[in-house]
Design an enzyme around this catalytic site. Structure first.
Site, mmCIF file in Angstrom:
data_model
loop_
_atom_site.group_PDB
_atom_site.id
_atom_site.type_symbol
_atom_site.label_atom_id
_atom_site.label_comp_id
_atom_site.label_asym_id
_atom_site.label_seq_id
_atom_site.Cartn_x
_atom_site.Cartn_y
_atom_site.Cartn_z
ATOM 1 N N HIS A 109 1.002 2.781 2.124
ATOM 2 C CA HIS A 109 0.424 1.546 2.658
ATOM 3 C C HIS A 109 1.352 0.393 2.249
ATOM 4 C CE1 HIS A 109 -2.567 -1.777 2.814
ATOM 5 N NE2 HIS A 109 -3.343 -0.970 3.519
ATOM 6 N N ASP A 186 -1.541 5.278 -5.719
ATOM 7 C CA ASP A 186 -2.433 4.397 -4.972
ATOM 8 C C ASP A 186 -3.659 5.227 -4.619
ATOM 9 O OD1 ASP A 186 -3.844 3.171 -2.955
ATOM 10 O OD2 ASP A 186 -2.087 2.472 -1.858
ATOM 11 N N GLN A 189 -7.787 5.371 -1.221
ATOM 12 C CA GLN A 189 -8.513 6.221 -0.274
ATOM 13 C C GLN A 189 -9.050 7.500 -0.911
ATOM 14 O OE1 GLN A 189 -9.328 5.382 2.733
ATOM 15 N NE2 GLN A 189 -8.099 3.531 2.908
ATOM 16 N N LYS A 212 -13.602 0.623 -0.869
ATOM 17 C CA LYS A 212 -13.302 1.862 -0.122
ATOM 18 C C LYS A 212 -14.148 3.018 -0.634
ATOM 19 C CE LYS A 212 -9.223 0.102 1.469
ATOM 20 N NZ LYS A 212 -9.050 -0.370 2.842
ATOM 21 N N CYS A 351 -1.378 -0.745 8.428
ATOM 22 C CA CYS A 351 -0.564 -1.238 7.293
ATOM 23 C C CYS A 351 0.410 -0.174 6.802
ATOM 24 C CB CYS A 351 -1.434 -1.726 6.133
ATOM 25 S SG CYS A 351 -2.453 -3.124 6.553
#
Ligand code: PLP
Length: 393
Positions: A109, A186, A189, A212, A351
């Site tokens: 992202h 990251d 998600q 999220k 993104c």
């Protein structure tokens, strides 16, 4: 879902953009605001103590939920983006030098690309993209060859927001560590779909997002190993992160306070902890089973339509995301017609412009599923796609 759009029941399939919040989260935030609202870490009065206790209890909940060793390894931020910026600006600026390399997967992202570009420009470090295979999985052997004495950090999404690819974080961390590099994951998600144990994964930094994973917007956090945090300079400065201040010099507080200047989003933090507790109270295996069933159904119903191509790995290597393109129809048109049918999906580059370039598309249509979605909603999406074809061709 009770909400209706364009006269139809809404099928909300944009959960990778943000999830809806369960009552437990709303009640926790509301309860704090109604009964305990005061600033934290500042007051000697009772209400401030109550607010501080609730805030620090939330930190402990996050610690337990992600398997960190101690609560001080959890820094609250306003989201995953801020968590990554913190690492890039603080750790990156202090540790990167001319010629050093930061390896980032091609599916990152922008939140895990742009902060590193800024720091690379300032330090002379170089960003190198880790290639992916055509099916949207990470090319681990390429990573293996890229790792070397110049590698300082490997950045990788746990789960790709565009394709749903679940990356082999444990293996990436093992490879990176053996080359002496740090690993930043990251996790925006991942937390809604997978149990996460940062120590078992063997990562140095894990960036998180509240909204999220059924929590509120504007809150998230960074897990970082204590010894790294101890050595990192402050990222943002101000009140609440100092030990002493004179006009000549400031000494800073310990961790994690050093990284939390200003008034935090206390209600948000409490709501986020409630989201972790909500997930912990569920049968995660049953949730995963439900999401896997929905994913298999969506992949089948979407992929079997004429002129439709599903991108990304096979469903068993994917979290509940189906990214697809339709021959001759722009993703935005797919999204617009589906909206008329009461189906909310995302259309565009998500993104992830470098990933789109790698896949040779300008964007995709993306249906992303959550634990509250139903087979009926997936069928509404499939029916909507037939309507897209009717209207657009
Ligand atoms: N990383 C990934 C993979 C994302 O999907 C997102 C949000 O879309 C972010 C980072 C940014 O997260 P936040 O909204 O918490 O800043």
């Amino acid at each position: 879902m009770a909400t209706r759009v364009h006269g139809r029941p809404l099928a909300y399939l944009d959960n990778a953009a943000t999830t809806h919040r369960p009552r437990a989260v709303l009640d926790a935030m509301d309860g704090f605001s109604r009964t305990s609202n005061a600033n934290v870490h500042r007051g000697v009065h009772r209400l401030s103590q109550v607010a501080t206790d609730a805030f620090e209890a939330a930190r402990e909940t996050v610690r337990i939920s992600i398997g960190a060793s101690e609560a001080a390894e959890v820094v609250f931020t306003k989201g995953c983006t801020e968590a990554i910026n913190l690492v890039a600006q603080s750790w990156g600026t202090a540790n990167l030098r001319e010629g050093d390399e930061v390896l980032l997967s091609t599916m990152e992202h922008h939140a895990n690309i742009v902060p590193w570009q800024v720091v690379a420009k300032a330090t002379g470090a170089r960003i190198r993209p880790i290639p992916i295979h055509d099916d949207g999985t990470l090319d681990l052997s390429a990573l293996d060859t890229m790792l070397g004495p110049k590698t300082r950090l490997v950045g990788i999404a746990h789960v790709s927001n565009s394709l749903g690819t679940i990356n082999p974080v444990e293996e990436v961390a093992r490879l990176a560590r053996s080359a002496g590099a740090k690993v930043l994951v990251d996790g925006a998600q991942a937390l809604a779909h997978l149990p996460v144990d940062v120590r078992a994964l063997g990562v140095d930094f894990y960036a998180m997002s509240g909204h999220k994973m059924y929590g509120p917007m504007g809150v998230g956090g960074l897990y970082a190993r204590r010894e790294l945090l101890e050595e990192m300079p402050p990222y943002q400065t101000g009140g609440g992160m100092i030990r002493t201040v004179t006009f000549e010099e400031t000494t800073y507080a310990g961790v994690p306070d050093r990284f939390e200047p200003g008034t935090p989003n206390v209600a948000g933090v409490i709501g986020w902890a409630a989201a972790f507790e909500f997930l912990a109270g569920l049968d995660r295996k049953a949730v995963q089973h439900h999401e896997d069933d929905l994913l298999a159904l969506a992949s089948e119903l979407i992929g079997s339509q004429p002129g439709v191509h599903v991108l990304g790995p096979i469903p068993s290597s994917r979290a509940a995301v189906v990214s697809f393109v339709m021959d001759g129809i722009h993703p935005h048109d797919i999204g617009t017609v589906l909206d008329q049918e009461g189906v909310a999906i995302r259309a565009g580059h998500h993104c992830c412009m470098p990933l789109m370039a790698r896949l040779g598309v300008s964007g995709t249509a993306r249906a992303s599923l959550a634990l509250y979605n139903t087979g009926e909603e997936v069928h509404a999406l499939a029916k909507g796609l037939a309507r897209v074809r009717e209207v657009m061709t």
